[in-house]
Motif scaffolding. Structure first.
Motif, short mmCIF file in Angstrom:
data_model
loop_
_atom_site.label_atom_id
_atom_site.label_comp_id
_atom_site.label_asym_id
_atom_site.label_seq_id
_atom_site.Cartn_x
_atom_site.Cartn_y
_atom_site.Cartn_z
N ARG A 229 0.82 -1.22 0.00
CA ARG A 229 0.00 0.00 0.00
C ARG A 229 0.85 1.27 0.00
N MET A 230 1.96 1.26 0.71
CA MET A 230 2.78 2.47 0.79
C MET A 230 3.68 2.65 -0.44
N MET B 200 7.72 -4.82 -0.53
CA MET B 200 7.48 -5.54 0.72
C MET B 200 8.21 -6.88 0.62
N PHE C 7 -3.43 -8.53 2.74
CA PHE C 7 -3.14 -7.99 4.07
C PHE C 7 -3.19 -6.46 4.03
N CYS C 8 -2.57 -5.87 2.98
CA CYS C 8 -2.57 -4.40 2.85
C CYS C 8 -4.01 -3.86 2.71
N CYS D 289 -5.30 -3.94 6.31
CA CYS D 289 -4.51 -3.29 7.36
C CYS D 289 -4.67 -1.76 7.41
N LYS D 290 -4.18 -1.07 6.41
CA LYS D 290 -4.28 0.41 6.31
C LYS D 290 -3.57 1.15 7.45
N LYS D 291 -2.72 0.46 8.17
CA LYS D 291 -2.05 1.08 9.32
C LYS D 291 -1.14 2.23 8.87
N CYS D 292 -0.46 2.02 7.74
CA CYS D 292 0.44 3.08 7.25
C CYS D 292 -0.37 4.31 6.84
N CYS E 227 4.48 -0.58 9.90
CA CYS E 227 4.02 -1.72 9.09
C CYS E 227 4.24 -3.04 9.84
N PRO E 228 3.18 -3.87 9.95
CA PRO E 228 3.34 -5.15 10.64
C PRO E 228 4.38 -6.07 10.00
N TYR E 229 4.70 -5.84 8.73
CA TYR E 229 5.73 -6.66 8.08
C TYR E 229 7.15 -6.22 8.45
S1 SF4 Z 1 1.20 -0.88 7.09
FE1 SF4 Z 1 -0.33 -2.36 6.51
S2 SF4 Z 1 -1.33 -1.47 4.70
FE2 SF4 Z 1 0.59 -0.39 5.00
S3 SF4 Z 1 2.08 -1.47 3.69
FE3 SF4 Z 1 2.23 -2.36 5.77
S4 SF4 Z 1 0.81 -4.10 5.71
FE4 SF4 Z 1 0.31 -2.81 3.96
#
Ligand code: SF4
Ligand code: SF4
Length: 445
Positions: free
Chosen positions: A308-309, A313, A346-347, A350-353, A401-403
């Motif tokens: 997403r960002m 990844m 997952f992206c 998620c949308k955390k970023c 990012c959880p990754y």
């Molecule tokens: S924070 Fe979440 S949505 Fe953003 S790149 Fe990482 S996994 Fe994807």
């Protein structure tokens, strides 16, 4: 009594596993996660120990809830179950090449009042107002910027300046005698050598037109068309230190970026010089001197998926890497782009970023088609404008990012599960929020 022993053993396993996770978290300097794992260790193991000590109160209902349900849950998580992901469209091949003159670093180099400046904004009047706004801000590594720190900013400048010393050496002068080497042998040697030199992952691909910028924006001659001169590309990643990234968007982050650009640049130039000695053409693409769009090359070399960002990844470190690329005519055995729908899925969830981005530069919506293909399109102008306020390259999106968690047994297990199981993805996302926080602020510095 057998069931009493089973409760005792399961309780011990639960306690040991959660305590182990707590230990890993404290070592990672994730004290919130560490404390929570400690609480979970006592909370979740206590009922098992209680029933192990008082077997007379064990009923069928208790066995179902504490043994059968958890066992079924583990089986569900371990099964390869991902029906929805199969329908997710993969990233498409770009039909348009990026013009390097349009990227923010090229626009930043335009000198107000110069002929080049006037010509650029004559051709792109819609960008003038946007660029005027960030030009009024302090700027990257500026002492007036919000996160100025004399040591970290000076050290980052020193690393960026050192990368520039490599610029005259990005191209080889190949030896007259061409050494004939089996492509598989050359490929294996380069992979092993780069890995031992500090690269985290290494991949090989055919160089495509869409990997290249269409025109030069940061190197002279400005505006010159870029042609594909080589057949192959070698892409590699170097890890960004997690502790430094955890301070994002404060000054340690930009020092870490600068240091890893320097490391990637050094490896790329070293590889280029090596290929030249074998009698082949090669070019290093390093910070400030690129002809390729690194994430696209790295993706096609099998090093990861685009998230997403908008960054690469990687399977083990997510976006917490910098990329180096060398293009060459040395015959190589190529890898394949490994589409990873689990990352895209997952992206999507998620949308955390996007939520953490201080510039609101990362989209909340799903991927959109444009001339560059199906992708999440970042607002680079908003992102760069924030960098000009704080003086660093932010990296908050990478931090949250959880990754991005370290590549160890605990996070490795989570990554394996979320790759093949949609239930695990939901659970991992929720647990990431609980353990590390949804709006994970950068560590104090
Ligand atoms: S924070 Fe979440 S949505 Fe953003 S790149 Fe990482 S996994 Fe994807
Ligand atoms: S670097 Fe910062 S401003 Fe730019 S997209 Fe990431 S979080 Fe947003």
């Amino acid at each position: 009594m057998l069931v009493q022993w089973i409760f005792g053993i399961v309780g011990s396993l639960v306690f040991a596993a959660l305590l182990f996770a707590a230990g890993i978290s404290f070592r990672e300097d994730e004290s919130r996660a560490g404390r929570l794992f400690m609480v979970f260790a006592f909370l979740f193991s206590t009922p098992y120990f209680l029933f192990a000590l008082k077997p007379e109160i064990i009923s069928t209902l208790i066995i179902v809830f504490l043994l059968i349900f958890p066992l079924l849950g583990i089986i569900v998580l371990l099964l390869p179950y991902d029906p929805a992901s199969k329908k997710i469209a993969l990233s498409t091949t770009p039909t348009l090449r990026y013009d390097e003159r349009d990227i923010m670093f090229s626009r930043r180099r335009l000198k107000p009042g110069s002929e080049r400046f006037e010509a650029y904004y004559r051709n792109h009047p819609q960008k003038k107002k946007i660029d005027d706004a960030w030009r009024r801000k302090p700027g990257l590594l500026n002492p007036k910027a919000r996160f100025y720190h004399p040591l970290y900013f000076s050290a980052a400048e020193a690393s960026f300046d050192t990368v520039e010393y490599f610029h005259p050496h990005v191209q080889t002068n190949p030896s007259a005698e061409k050494k004939v080497i089996e492509p598989t042998v050359a490929t294996a040697f380069i992979k092993d050598w780069l890995t031992r030199s500090g690269a985290h992952s290494v991949g090989f691909t055919l160089l495509r037109d869409y990997h290249l910028y269409s025109h030069r924006g940061r190197q002279e001659p400005y505006g010159a068309e870029i042609y594909r001169e080589h057949e192959f590309a070698i892409a590699f990643t170097v890890e960004m230190n997690k502790t430094m990234v955890d301070f994002a968007p404060k000054s340690p982050t930009i020092l870490e970026s600068a240091d890893q650009y320097l490391r990637a640049g050094m490896l790329a130039v070293k590889l280029t010089q090596f290929i030249g000695r074998l009698g082949y053409e090669a070019r290093a693409h390093i910070d400030g001197n690129y002809q390729v769009v690194c994430p696209l090359v790295a993706r096609d070399a099998g090093l990861g998926e685009l998230g997403r960002m908008g960054l690469l990844m990687t399977p083990e470190l997510g976006p917490r890497v910098r990329i180096g690329v060398v293009t060459t005519d040395l015959p190589l055995a190529t890898d394949r782009y490994q589409p990873d729908r689990s990352v895209i899925d997952f992206c999507r969830k998620c949308k955390k970023c996007a939520e953490s981005c201080p510039a609101k530069a990362i989209p909340y919506e799903d991927r959109q088609y444009d001339a560059v293909g199906l992708r999440w399109k970042i607002n680079h102008e908003a992102c760069f404008s924030y960098w000009c306020t704080v003086g660093t390259d932010c990296a908050r999106c990478i931090k949250v990012c959880p990754y991005s968690h370290p590549d160890n047994i605990m996070h490795g297990l989570v990554r394996t599960l979320i790759k093949r199981n949609v239930v695990a993805r939901y659970l991992a996302l929720k647990m990431d929020d609980v353990l590390y926080g949804r709006f994970n602020r950068g560590k104090n510095f």
